[in-house]
Design an enzyme around this catalytic site. Structure first.
Site, short mmCIF file in Angstrom:
data_model
loop_
_atom_site.label_atom_id
_atom_site.label_comp_id
_atom_site.label_asym_id
_atom_site.label_seq_id
_atom_site.Cartn_x
_atom_site.Cartn_y
_atom_site.Cartn_z
N HIS A 74 0.84 -1.19 0.00
CA HIS A 74 0.00 0.00 0.00
C HIS A 74 0.88 1.25 0.00
N ASP A 89 8.14 22.34 -25.41
CA ASP A 89 8.00 20.99 -24.87
C ASP A 89 8.97 20.86 -23.72
N TRP A 123 7.14 -0.24 4.38
CA TRP A 123 7.79 0.39 3.22
C TRP A 123 9.20 0.85 3.55
N SER A 126 13.63 6.06 -13.13
CA SER A 126 12.56 6.85 -13.72
C SER A 126 12.47 8.23 -13.07
N SER A 127 12.48 8.26 -11.73
CA SER A 127 12.35 9.55 -11.04
C SER A 127 13.52 10.46 -11.35
N HIS A 186 13.17 11.34 4.43
CA HIS A 186 12.57 12.60 4.81
C HIS A 186 12.44 13.57 3.64
N GLU A 208 12.11 12.75 0.76
CA GLU A 208 11.06 12.13 -0.04
C GLU A 208 9.67 12.63 0.37
N TYR A 213 8.93 15.48 1.53
CA TYR A 213 8.77 16.84 1.01
C TYR A 213 8.66 16.84 -0.51
N SER A 257 -0.71 27.26 -4.38
CA SER A 257 -0.33 28.66 -4.61
C SER A 257 -0.78 29.17 -5.96
N HIS A 308 14.72 12.36 13.02
CA HIS A 308 13.49 12.37 13.82
C HIS A 308 12.64 11.12 13.61
N HIS A 309 13.00 10.31 12.62
CA HIS A 309 12.31 9.02 12.46
C HIS A 309 12.96 7.96 13.34
N THR A 346 7.30 26.62 6.81
CA THR A 346 5.99 26.08 6.45
C THR A 346 4.88 27.01 6.93
N LYS A 368 4.34 29.82 4.65
CA LYS A 368 3.50 29.46 3.52
C LYS A 368 2.02 29.53 3.89
N ARG A 402 1.34 0.73 15.34
CA ARG A 402 1.03 0.59 13.92
C ARG A 402 1.50 -0.77 13.41
C1 HEA Z 1 0.63 8.96 -0.45
C2 HEA Z 1 0.57 8.02 0.33
C3 HEA Z 1 -0.61 7.38 0.96
C4 HEA Z 1 -1.97 7.45 0.68
C5 HEA Z 1 -2.64 8.25 -0.41
C6 HEA Z 1 -2.63 6.60 1.62
C7 HEA Z 1 -4.01 6.40 1.66
C8 HEA Z 1 -4.65 5.61 2.60
N1 HEA Z 1 -4.07 4.90 3.61
FE1 HEA Z 1 -2.08 4.72 3.94
N2 HEA Z 1 -0.08 4.53 4.26
C9 HEA Z 1 0.92 5.23 3.65
C10 HEA Z 1 0.75 6.13 2.63
C11 HEA Z 1 -0.47 6.47 2.07
N3 HEA Z 1 -1.70 6.01 2.45
C12 HEA Z 1 2.19 4.89 4.20
C13 HEA Z 1 3.54 5.45 3.78
C14 HEA Z 1 1.94 3.96 5.20
C15 HEA Z 1 2.95 3.28 6.13
C16 HEA Z 1 3.20 1.90 5.69
C17 HEA Z 1 4.11 1.19 6.60
O1 HEA Z 1 3.83 1.13 7.80
O2 HEA Z 1 5.12 0.67 6.13
C18 HEA Z 1 0.50 3.76 5.23
C19 HEA Z 1 -0.16 2.93 6.13
C20 HEA Z 1 -1.53 2.88 6.30
C21 HEA Z 1 -2.18 2.26 7.40
C22 HEA Z 1 -1.50 1.60 8.57
C23 HEA Z 1 -1.23 0.22 8.28
C24 HEA Z 1 -0.50 -0.44 9.38
O3 HEA Z 1 0.16 0.23 10.16
O4 HEA Z 1 -0.60 -1.66 9.42
C25 HEA Z 1 -3.54 2.41 7.20
C26 HEA Z 1 -4.58 1.92 8.10
O5 HEA Z 1 -5.60 2.45 8.22
C27 HEA Z 1 -3.71 3.14 5.98
C28 HEA Z 1 -4.91 3.50 5.42
C29 HEA Z 1 -5.06 4.30 4.30
C30 HEA Z 1 -6.34 4.60 3.71
C31 HEA Z 1 -7.66 4.09 4.17
C32 HEA Z 1 -6.08 5.44 2.65
C33 HEA Z 1 -7.12 6.02 1.74
O6 HEA Z 1 -6.81 7.36 1.44
C34 HEA Z 1 -7.24 5.23 0.49
C35 HEA Z 1 -8.40 5.64 -0.32
C36 HEA Z 1 -9.03 4.46 -0.95
C37 HEA Z 1 -9.17 4.32 -2.24
C38 HEA Z 1 -8.68 5.32 -3.16
C39 HEA Z 1 -9.80 3.11 -2.80
C40 HEA Z 1 -10.57 3.34 -4.07
C41 HEA Z 1 -10.82 2.04 -4.67
C42 HEA Z 1 -11.97 1.37 -4.62
C43 HEA Z 1 -13.19 1.88 -3.96
C44 HEA Z 1 -12.08 0.04 -5.19
C45 HEA Z 1 -12.09 0.05 -6.66
C46 HEA Z 1 -10.95 -0.74 -7.12
C47 HEA Z 1 -10.53 -0.85 -8.36
C48 HEA Z 1 -11.25 -0.27 -9.52
C49 HEA Z 1 -9.26 -1.59 -8.62
N4 HEA Z 1 -2.46 3.41 5.45
C1 HEA Z 2 3.92 14.90 2.76
C2 HEA Z 2 4.46 14.28 3.69
C3 HEA Z 2 4.91 14.81 5.02
C4 HEA Z 2 5.05 16.10 5.49
C5 HEA Z 2 4.82 17.38 4.74
C6 HEA Z 2 5.51 15.99 6.83
C7 HEA Z 2 5.78 17.09 7.63
C8 HEA Z 2 6.34 17.02 8.89
N1 HEA Z 2 6.61 15.87 9.59
FE1 HEA Z 2 6.19 13.99 8.99
N2 HEA Z 2 6.05 12.08 8.28
C9 HEA Z 2 5.62 11.71 7.03
C10 HEA Z 2 5.22 12.55 6.03
C11 HEA Z 2 5.26 13.94 6.11
N3 HEA Z 2 5.62 14.67 7.19
C12 HEA Z 2 5.60 10.28 6.91
C13 HEA Z 2 5.17 9.48 5.69
C14 HEA Z 2 6.04 9.78 8.13
C15 HEA Z 2 6.14 8.34 8.60
C16 HEA Z 2 7.07 7.49 7.87
C17 HEA Z 2 7.01 6.10 8.39
O1 HEA Z 2 7.51 5.88 9.53
O2 HEA Z 2 6.46 5.21 7.71
C18 HEA Z 2 6.33 10.95 8.96
C19 HEA Z 2 6.83 10.86 10.25
C20 HEA Z 2 7.27 11.94 10.97
C21 HEA Z 2 8.02 11.83 12.17
C22 HEA Z 2 8.51 10.54 12.82
C23 HEA Z 2 7.51 10.02 13.75
C24 HEA Z 2 7.86 8.70 14.28
O3 HEA Z 2 7.99 7.74 13.52
O4 HEA Z 2 8.04 8.60 15.50
C25 HEA Z 2 8.25 13.12 12.61
C26 HEA Z 2 9.00 13.46 13.84
O5 HEA Z 2 9.49 14.48 13.99
C27 HEA Z 2 7.64 14.00 11.65
C28 HEA Z 2 7.65 15.39 11.74
C29 HEA Z 2 7.18 16.24 10.75
C30 HEA Z 2 7.26 17.69 10.84
C31 HEA Z 2 7.79 18.50 11.97
C32 HEA Z 2 6.74 18.16 9.67
C33 HEA Z 2 6.65 19.62 9.27
O6 HEA Z 2 7.07 19.82 7.96
C34 HEA Z 2 5.28 20.19 9.45
C35 HEA Z 2 5.31 21.69 9.40
C36 HEA Z 2 3.94 22.32 9.38
C37 HEA Z 2 3.32 22.93 10.40
C38 HEA Z 2 3.92 23.00 11.76
C39 HEA Z 2 1.96 23.52 10.24
C40 HEA Z 2 1.90 24.91 9.66
C41 HEA Z 2 2.67 25.90 10.42
C42 HEA Z 2 2.13 26.97 11.07
C43 HEA Z 2 0.70 27.30 11.04
C44 HEA Z 2 3.11 27.86 11.75
C45 HEA Z 2 3.02 27.98 13.21
C46 HEA Z 2 3.21 26.68 13.87
C47 HEA Z 2 3.92 26.46 14.99
C48 HEA Z 2 4.92 27.41 15.56
C49 HEA Z 2 3.69 25.21 15.73
N4 HEA Z 2 7.05 13.25 10.68
CU LIG Z 3 10.58 13.03 8.31
#
Ligand code: HEA
Ligand code: HEA
Ligand SMILES: [Cu+2]
Ligand code: CUA
Lengths: 286, 535, 274
Positions: free
Chosen positions: B81, B110, B146, B173-174, B257, B259, B261, B272, B306-307, B332, B335, B454
């Site tokens: 997933h 292009d 993942w 590809s990326s 990390h 990634e 962003y 924007s 921080h992870h 952030t 923004k 989780r």
């Molecule tokens: C961009 C990234 C992204 C997105 C979009 C989503 C979307 C969703 N994710 Fe997430 N998810 C992750 C990134 C993302 N996730 C990551 C990084 C993890 C961590 C994995 C890890 O622990 O290693 C995670 C883990 C994760 C967990 C935790 C699993 C675990 O810890 O065991 C869960 C549980 O609720 C969850 C739920 C969902 C749900 C319900 C959506 C929903 O938004 C999905 C919306 C649903 C649909 C879009 C379905 C539409 C389809 C149909 C209705 C059927 C039709 C089918 C066909 C035609 C083929 N996700």
């Molecule tokens: C698009 C993806 C995305 C983005 C944008 C962010 C944004 C941020 N993430 Fe997140 N993060 C993930 C995707 C993302 N993360 C994923 C996928 C994981 C889990 C991976 C895995 O384990 O599978 C993760 C996990 C993760 C962890 C690890 C948690 C753990 O495993 O224990 C932490 C810890 O610091 C963290 C921190 C942050 C912070 C500080 C930001 C900041 O950038 C957020 C900044 C924004 C704001 C704060 C809000 C707006 C600000 C204001 C309104 C200003 C005023 C605010 C204050 C002064 C408070 N993230």
């Molecule tokens: Cu991070």
């Protein structure tokens, strides 16, 4: 400089999809080899398709270039492309250098009881003392001798540095329209590259047979072979690129003003060279 | 730099043909719009597949106990997933948007390297075929999450090299896609389109591309080490040989990390573009938006730890990563404040793209807040590896990245197809999504705080209610996306004729060309002045 | 258009209502406690809890301000109210202000966080040591210097997992041999693993720490209240990751001494834990 200023956009091309299929077959072949399911046949078929693609693709580009379709702007696109490609390669090597530093600065000292990690040493690896090179507390791969830096590696360093210089001469000659000189220096560069590879091969054989230094010799063997191995691969690729360029030069492809194909190869070669310098210092000397 | 004039070059008549016919058009195309379309459709397909896996996860978690799947299969679903959503849905969607919009926004004929553009795309279907096929192999697909942590990931069966090599393909590809973006932006801008006149979507993509080239190779290196550890007895992650499993985590998160962003910066760009259009007011603080994006990108390289707060890093490292991570809230925040200031005293209307953008700003900020909480190392010792983290990253990824993609599609679909989408259906889609997504992910905060880890197929009884709520939300949200698919198909096939400008308040080059945008735009570069550059 | 609005609003209101009802039911069922982090039974865990609440409320406050401004603007600056859009689009002054204010807020959070972190990482003098080793899928506890060591595995029967029997109240949070520790004692806990990475977590203690093969992490705790505290393995470790719970019996010093005595008599060593 080319006569036209339009940006050349090819209409359609079969090469990318050929490349994708080639890559796919190569990767599937390789994966199945690793699991032990297949022999190398499929991998080789994939590689052959990739080679075919490279010939076709670069052939098309060269033809377009030679028929004056490319403006300066196209040329610049290639430059940006090559530059950032090299940057990506640097980051690839950075991962392995990072592994080396981490093992030497953190993992191994910790196991030896450094810096607040006494428990690790005391309860898990009480007999371990840290000296580099190390095959770890488990002394994986058996007893080994480290690869010295004098003799072979130093010679290799000199060879690569020389090759960068000869390539610069070749470039200078090209810029001054001294075709024969350019070709001679280029050929010499390739020969030096091949000598380097030969010596590297010799070094590996020596390490395996005389020093018992192997890929499985703990973290030292791992970092040593992966870093020098990927570097060697890049030297080989660089030498092939230079050879192709040499072929093109012999056909009179480049001019003093337009020779990006050659320049890209030069960049690549210098990059490979710089990586080696880091390698030489980090792997052999320090 | 972009001063070269483009006299339209007619030496080869083919240049001005429309699209080729049949399958060949898509297989061999070098046209940025065709390739953009391919990317977007591919991404949609992956979104449905990855989403279906999420629905399997949510269905299993509807109740405690094991109902539907076996734990090993559950772990494969979690892993797949995430890999599919990240590398198959979100990233390709943004590359698709870049392909469609960048050349049109900067007045280029292009992308800079059209053949390579085709290659970047066509690697992906092969890569994901390979990845998905692992589910059917003996021992199943990858089940390590993942994040692919060793030593667990080394217990994968025959699928292992397929997963690694599929990741290599995605990386290739990326990287090629990113190189193309950079070359296009630096080299293909129309005269007068200075860097500081570029639309913000272009800026955010430029910086994203840089991040991609910097970190994808590092990821490639990391998985290569996994491969050699498994098949060639190297010791990178084996302590007996002097390696360390935690080394992998460092390398992975150095990639991981940035990634995340990579998945949000283009979203910032999209929003924007959209907010000024519907506020009928120029973007507030254009310059600081650019600097903030760059600052976020820079900081993203020094916060990976921080992870890993719970792996047992030295205190100084924990403090460093904590402070650096907290700092990201500053740019952030800039923004977020700028978006609000753009809306302030505008004359707003709320068409679907705007609705999704507003939801983005609010819900992304909520996700950012929980991110900030996670950044506080001592508190993360509690939060880490619980559903609180899952809630955090889904807030930034789903109503964050995914909503921005939806907003972008609604915003530019009329430009792509020449048809207006059905506003009524799209609003229903919006409301179902925004409600569904909150029912889905908000309770996960509670679950995490209350102690649910989780990556589990089963849980203690006290977590039952909120899991049920969350699962119901998942199905509401998931099924509403079928409505999105329907709306898109409907718009492609028919719909009211769209005007060139489409939106009353739209500014920028893409709105000066006809809708649908002709197969080739800007063979003759437009002249850009300070006023017509961006919204 | 009217029809659209009605339909949209109806869906929105209907679904939100449903959500609200459901949440209320859920809260009623499981209690408010299930919404937040436990305060725990150590000074560290309470500091962590306070820190958590502090940042949470700061974020809520910032959210209220930011979203408040936004909703105000969305209501009053709508085209349908006939407003003319303003023309301003830049102000260095406000940019500086909203860069600095968050910065100060962050410093305010960082100070207590740093203090707590330093305290948690300072092992200091400890009175006894337990070495915790993660296995796929059970824990091993070794009381160093006391000659006590045992495995601790989940005791919930598989029938309950497969829904063939009614589930115990402590479903999948129960073990055969719990870890027994004395209260009011500064205890050193070492975590490591034998196969893959695990993570040892008892929420009431206020932290979790990874158990990594080949390395040992040093931790300490000082439990202030006797009781039974339950935790889980928090790092994905394969098939049965959900099924390697932790049960910690915190007992008075006297009871602990007694327990140690019992354990050291080989004959009763196995069943004495309860
Ligand atoms: C961009 C990234 C992204 C997105 C979009 C989503 C979307 C969703 N994710 Fe997430 N998810 C992750 C990134 C993302 N996730 C990551 C990084 C993890 C961590 C994995 C890890 O622990 O290693 C995670 C883990 C994760 C967990 C935790 C699993 C675990 O810890 O065991 C869960 C549980 O609720 C969850 C739920 C969902 C749900 C319900 C959506 C929903 O938004 C999905 C919306 C649903 C649909 C879009 C379905 C539409 C389809 C149909 C209705 C059927 C039709 C089918 C066909 C035609 C083929 N996700
Ligand atoms: C698009 C993806 C995305 C983005 C944008 C962010 C944004 C941020 N993430 Fe997140 N993060 C993930 C995707 C993302 N993360 C994923 C996928 C994981 C889990 C991976 C895995 O384990 O599978 C993760 C996990 C993760 C962890 C690890 C948690 C753990 O495993 O224990 C932490 C810890 O610091 C963290 C921190 C942050 C912070 C500080 C930001 C900041 O950038 C957020 C900044 C924004 C704001 C704060 C809000 C707006 C600000 C204001 C309104 C200003 C005023 C605010 C204050 C002064 C408070 N993230
Ligand atoms: Cu991070
Ligand atoms: Cu052990 Cu999870």
């Amino acid at each position: 400089m080319s006569a036209n200023n339009g940006y050349y956009v090819p209409h359609q091309s079969i090469w990318p999809i050929v490349g994708s299929i080639g890559l796919f077959i190569t990767m599937v072949g390789l994966a199945n080899m690793l699991t032990g399911a297949w022999n190398a046949t499929v991998l080789l078929i994939g590689a052959a398709i990739l080679l075919f693609m490279l010939f076709g693709w670069f052939g098309a580009v060269i033809k377009e270039s030679e028929s004056g379709l490319y403006s300066q702007q196209v040329d610049r696109s290639f430059r940006w492309g090559m530059g950032w490609f090299i940057f990506s390669e640097i980051m690839f090597f950075a991962a392995f250098f990072g592994a080396l530093f981490y093992a030497r600065q953190f993992a191994l000292p910790w196991m030896a009881g450094d810096a607040g990690r006494l428990a690790t040493h005391e309860f898990l690896w009480p007999a371990f003392e840290y000296v580099w090179p190390s095959s770890g507390p488990g002394e994986l791969g058996g007893e080994f001798q480290p690869m010295g830096w004098w003799a072979l590696p130093t010679i290799n360093t000199l060879i690569l540095i020389t090759s960068s210089i000869t390539l610069t001469f070749s470039h200078e000659a090209m810029r001054h329209n001294q075709r024969q000189k350019h070709i001679n220096w280029l050929a010499l560069t390739i020969v030096l590259g091949l000598i380097f590879l030969g010596l590297q091969m010799y070094e590996y054989v020596y390490a395996y047979t005389e020093l018992n230094l192997r890929l499985e010799t703990g973290i030292y063997g791992s970092t040593f072979y992966m870093l020098t191995g990927f570097h060697g691969l890049h030297v080989a690729i660089g030498a092939i690129i230079l050879a192709v360029i040499l072929g093109r030069s012999l056909r009179g492809h480049f001019t003093a003003e337009r020779h990006f194909g050659f320049e890209a190869a030069v960049w690549y070669w210098h990059f490979v060279d710089v990586v080696w310098l880091f390698l030489f210092i980090c792997i052999y000397v320090l | 730099m972009a001063a070269t004039t483009h006299d339209v070059h007619d030496g080869h008549g083919e240049h001005h043909h429309g699209p080729a016919k049949g399958l060949g058009r898509w297989l061999f195309t070098t046209n940025h719009k065709d390739i953009g379309t391919l990317y977007l459709l591919f991404s949609l397909l992956m979104f449905l597949i990855g989403g279906s896996m999420a629905l399997i996860i949510r269905a299993e978690l509807f109740q405690p106990g094991l109902q539907l799947v076996d734990p090993h299969f559950f772990n494969q679903m979690t892993t797949m997933h995430a890999l599919i959503m990240v590398f198959g849905a979100v990233m390709p969607a943004f590359v698709g948007l870049a392909n469609w919009m960048l050349p049109m926004m900067i007045g280029a004929p292009d992308m800079a390297l059209p053949r390579m553009n085709n290659w970047s795309f066509w690697i992906l279907p092969f890569a994901f075929t390979m990845l998905l096929s692992t589910l059917f192999m003996p021992g199943g697909g990858p089940a390590s999450g993942w994040t692919l942590y060793p030593p667990l990931v080394l217990q994968t069966g025959d699928a292992f090299p397929f997963v690694i090599l599929a990741i290599h393909l995605m990386g290739i590809s990326s990287i090629m896609g990113a190189i193309n973006v950079i070359a296009t932006i630096f080299n293909m801008r129309a005269p007068g389109m200075t860097l500081m006149r570029m639309p913000l979507f272009v800026w955010t993509w430029l910086i994203t591309a840089f991040l991609l080239i910097a970190v994808m190779p590092v990821f490639a290196g990391a998985v290569t080490m996994l491969l050699t550890d498994k098949y060639f007895a190297t010791s990178f992650f084996n302590p007996a040989g002097g390696g360390d499993p935690v080394l992998f985590q460092h390398i992975f998160w150095f990639f991981g990390h940035p990634e995340v962003y990579i998945m949000i910066l283009p979203a910032f760009g999209v929003v924007s573009q959209i907010i000024p259009t519907f506020a009928r007011k120029p973007l507030f603080g254009y310059h600081s938006m650019v600097y903030a994006t760059a600052a976020i990108a820079f900081l993203s390289f020094i916060v990976w730890g921080h992870h890993m707060f719970t792996v047992g890093m030295p205190l100084t490292a924990e403090l460093f990563f904590m402070y650096a991570t907290m700092l990201i809230a500053v740019p952030t925040g800039v923004k977020v404040f700028n978006w609000v200031a753009t809306m302030w005293r505008g004359a707003m209307t709320f068409e679907t793209p705007m609705l999704f953008s507003i939801a983005f700003v609010i819900l992304f900020t909520i996700g950012g807040f929980s991110g900030l909480m996670l950044a506080i190392a001592p508190a993360d010792f509690q939060y880490h590896d619980t559903y609180f983290v899952v809630a955090h990253f889904h807030y930034v990824l789903v109503p964050g990245a995914v909503f921005s993609i939806m907003a972008a599609v609604y915003y530019w679909l009329p430009k792509w197809t020449g048809h207006m989408y059905n506003e009524r259906l799209s609003r229903i889609h919006f409301w179902l999504s925004v409600i569904g997504v909150n029912i889905l992910f908000f309770p996960q905060h509670f679950l995490g705080l209350a102690g649910m880890p989780r990556r589990v197929p089963d849980y203690a009884l006290q977590f039952t209610e909120w899991n049920m709520v969350s699962s119901i939300g998942a199905f509401i949200y998931g099924i509403s996306q079928l409505l999105f698919v329907y709306i898109v198909i409907q718009t492609i096939r028919a719909g009211d004729k769209a005007t060139d400008q489409v939106w009353e308040g739209a500014r920028g080059l893409e709105w000066t060309v006809p809708s649908p945008a002709p197969y080739h735009t800007f063979d003759t570069p437009p002249k850009i002045s300070a006023t017509n550059a961006h919204g | 258009m009217l029809y659209t609005r009605c339909l949209v609003r109806f869906t929105a209101i209907f679904t939100s209502g449903l959500l609200l009802l459901w949440s209320m039911a859920a809260v009623a069922e499981s209690g408010w406690l299930q919404l937040n982090m436990p305060r725990g039974v150590t000074s560290v865990s309470r500091e962590v809890y306070d820190l958590h609440m502090l940042i949470l409320w700061i974020c809520v406050a910032i959210g209220v301000v930011v979203f408040g401004v936004m909703f105000y603007s969305m209501y009053f600056h709508r085209k349908s109210r006939g407003v003319e859009p303003a023309k301003f689009h830049e102000s260095t002054k406000v940019e500086v202000v909203w860069t600095l204010i968050p910065l100060f807020i962050l410093v305010g959070m960082a100070i207590p966080a740093t203090k707590t972190l330093i305290k948690m990482e300072d092992i200091g003098d400890t009175e006894m040591t337990v070495k915790i080793t993660g296995y796929q899928w059970r824990w091993h506890y070794e009381y160093l210097g006391k000659d006590i060591g045992f495995f601790s595995s989940m005791s919930t029967p598989r029938e309950q997992v497969y829904n063939l029997a009614e589930k115990n109240p402590d479903y999948i949070l129960e073990v055969d041999n719990p870890l027994v520790l004395p209260v009011d004692t500064r205890i050193r806990l070492l975590t490591t693993a034998a196969d893959v990475i695990h993570s040892w977590w008892v929420p009431e203690l206020g932290w979790k720490r990874d158990a990594i093969p080949g390395f040992i992490n040093d931790n300490w705790t000082l439990i202030e209240e006797p009781g039974i505290y339950r935790g889980v393995c928090a790092e994905l470790c394969g098939r049965d990751h959900a099924y390697m719970p932790i049960v910690l019996h915190a007992v008075s010093k006297e009871e602990f001494a007694e327990w140690v005595q019992q354990q050291q008599q080989p004959s009763t060593a196995l069943s004495a834990a309860d």
